[in-house]
Motif scaffolding. Sequence first.
Motif, PDB file in Angstrom:
ATOM      1  N   THR A 182       8.188  11.022  -3.865  1.00 45.78           N
ATOM      2  CA  THR A 182       7.248  10.729  -2.759  1.00 45.78           C
ATOM      3  C   THR A 182       6.442  11.993  -2.448  1.00 45.78           C
ATOM      4  O   THR A 182       6.209  12.333  -1.293  1.00 45.78           O
ATOM      5  CB  THR A 182       8.023  10.283  -1.502  1.00 45.78           C
ATOM      6  OG1 THR A 182       9.012  11.289  -1.215  1.00 45.78           O
ATOM      7  CG2 THR A 182       8.696   8.948  -1.699  1.00 45.78           C
ATOM      8  N   ASN A 183       6.054  12.698  -3.499  1.00 46.63           N
ATOM      9  CA  ASN A 183       5.443  14.027  -3.328  1.00 46.63           C
ATOM     10  C   ASN A 183       3.936  14.034  -3.522  1.00 46.63           C
ATOM     11  O   ASN A 183       3.344  15.109  -3.643  1.00 46.63           O
ATOM     12  CB  ASN A 183       6.101  15.019  -4.305  1.00 46.63           C
ATOM     13  CG  ASN A 183       5.940  14.587  -5.765  1.00 46.63           C
ATOM     14  OD1 ASN A 183       5.480  13.473  -6.039  1.00 46.63           O
ATOM     15  ND2 ASN A 183       6.333  15.439  -6.687  1.00 46.63           N
ATOM     16  N   VAL A 184       3.288  12.850  -3.577  1.00 47.71           N
ATOM     17  CA  VAL A 184       1.826  12.795  -3.749  1.00 47.71           C
ATOM     18  C   VAL A 184       1.196  12.118  -2.534  1.00 47.71           C
ATOM     19  O   VAL A 184       1.616  11.025  -2.153  1.00 47.71           O
ATOM     20  CB  VAL A 184       1.432  12.027  -5.026  1.00 47.71           C
ATOM     21  CG1 VAL A 184      -0.092  11.944  -5.153  1.00 47.71           C
ATOM     22  CG2 VAL A 184       2.015  12.696  -6.268  1.00 47.71           C
ATOM     23  N   GLU A 185       0.222  12.767  -1.921  1.00 45.30           N
ATOM     24  CA  GLU A 185      -0.506  12.154  -0.795  1.00 45.30           C
ATOM     25  C   GLU A 185      -2.005  12.261  -1.036  1.00 45.30           C
ATOM     26  O   GLU A 185      -2.463  13.132  -1.782  1.00 45.30           O
ATOM     27  CB  GLU A 185      -0.156  12.843   0.530  1.00 45.30           C
ATOM     28  CG  GLU A 185      -0.598  14.286   0.575  1.00 45.30           C
ATOM     29  CD  GLU A 185      -0.614  14.886   1.965  1.00 45.30           C
ATOM     30  OE1 GLU A 185      -1.340  14.398   2.842  1.00 45.30           O
ATOM     31  OE2 GLU A 185       0.117  15.886   2.147  1.00 45.30           O
ATOM     32  N   PHE A 186      -2.752  11.374  -0.402  1.00 39.37           N
ATOM     33  CA  PHE A 186      -4.212  11.374  -0.568  1.00 39.37           C
ATOM     34  C   PHE A 186      -4.887  11.521   0.786  1.00 39.37           C
ATOM     35  O   PHE A 186      -4.468  10.898   1.760  1.00 39.37           O
ATOM     36  CB  PHE A 186      -4.661  10.086  -1.279  1.00 39.37           C
ATOM     37  CG  PHE A 186      -4.152  10.019  -2.694  1.00 39.37           C
ATOM     38  CD1 PHE A 186      -4.799  10.704  -3.708  1.00 39.37           C
ATOM     39  CD2 PHE A 186      -2.992   9.318  -3.003  1.00 39.37           C
ATOM     40  CE1 PHE A 186      -4.319  10.697  -5.008  1.00 39.37           C
ATOM     41  CE2 PHE A 186      -2.495   9.301  -4.300  1.00 39.37           C
ATOM     42  CZ  PHE A 186      -3.163   9.989  -5.301  1.00 39.37           C
TER      43      PHE A 186
END
Length: 216
Positions: free
Chosen positions: A71-75
């Motif tokens: 869950t280490n990608v955010e936009f």
Amino acid sequence: MGLSCGNPTAIASLKPGEVVLDLGAGGGFDCFIAGSKVGAGGRVIGVDMTPEMLSKARRNAVIYSEQTGLTNVEFRLGEIEHLPVADASVDVVISNCVLNLSPDKPAAWREIARVLKQGGRVAVSDLALLRPLPEALRSDLEALVGCVAGAVSVSEMRGLAESAGLVSIELRPKPEYVDALTDWNDPLYQRIMQALPAGTRPSDFVVSLDVTARKG
Ligand SMILES: C[S@@+](CC[C@H](N)C(=O)[O-])C[C@H]1O[C@@H](n2cnc3c(N)ncnc32)[C@H](O)[C@@H]1O
């Protein structure tokens, strides 16, 4: 998913635990590759100014998390000339076929330098010019959105990185990408061919360029 002109995650030498920022993340393709490389201890932020691409990237992030358990990608919605990212908070800035689209390239490079930690790295793939395009192409909207008409020269690219205060700047032109699109009869490159002087090819004018640099 996106429209790329290189492979910045391959030239970025990403390490577990690093914080990565992708400028103009599109559907998120490079963010997900980067996320797997930096692992659970690292983080990836993708910035894009287009709400539709952001929604697409966020939908893709759900699939990425299901498949990897990460869950280490955010936009984040934003412009690369005004990044919604804190000063000196990023280990590596990547970007794939986006800087050519910026109407204010010096501002985008200043923002790269601002958000990088001391010693942080840049790994950009973009299109760049080997010689000026004919006027008919410079003012062609399709060539602009196709990442060609807004491209700067290879030496201007170096100047932009230098003016932003970055060091250890390396530029590697790769004509194969443009040659492949030309040989595959890509409609944009067909159009470009028609506007070029007889006996020349698009890769005589424009190439894919890998740019790496560091904040000293
Ligand atoms: C050619 S696509 C590349 C997308 C992605 N990097 C890839 O390789 O698939 C360009 C992307 O950059 C975004 N973009 C263009 N100009 C931008 C700007 N000034 N600030 C933020 N995003 C921008 C567009 O919305 C689009 O998603």
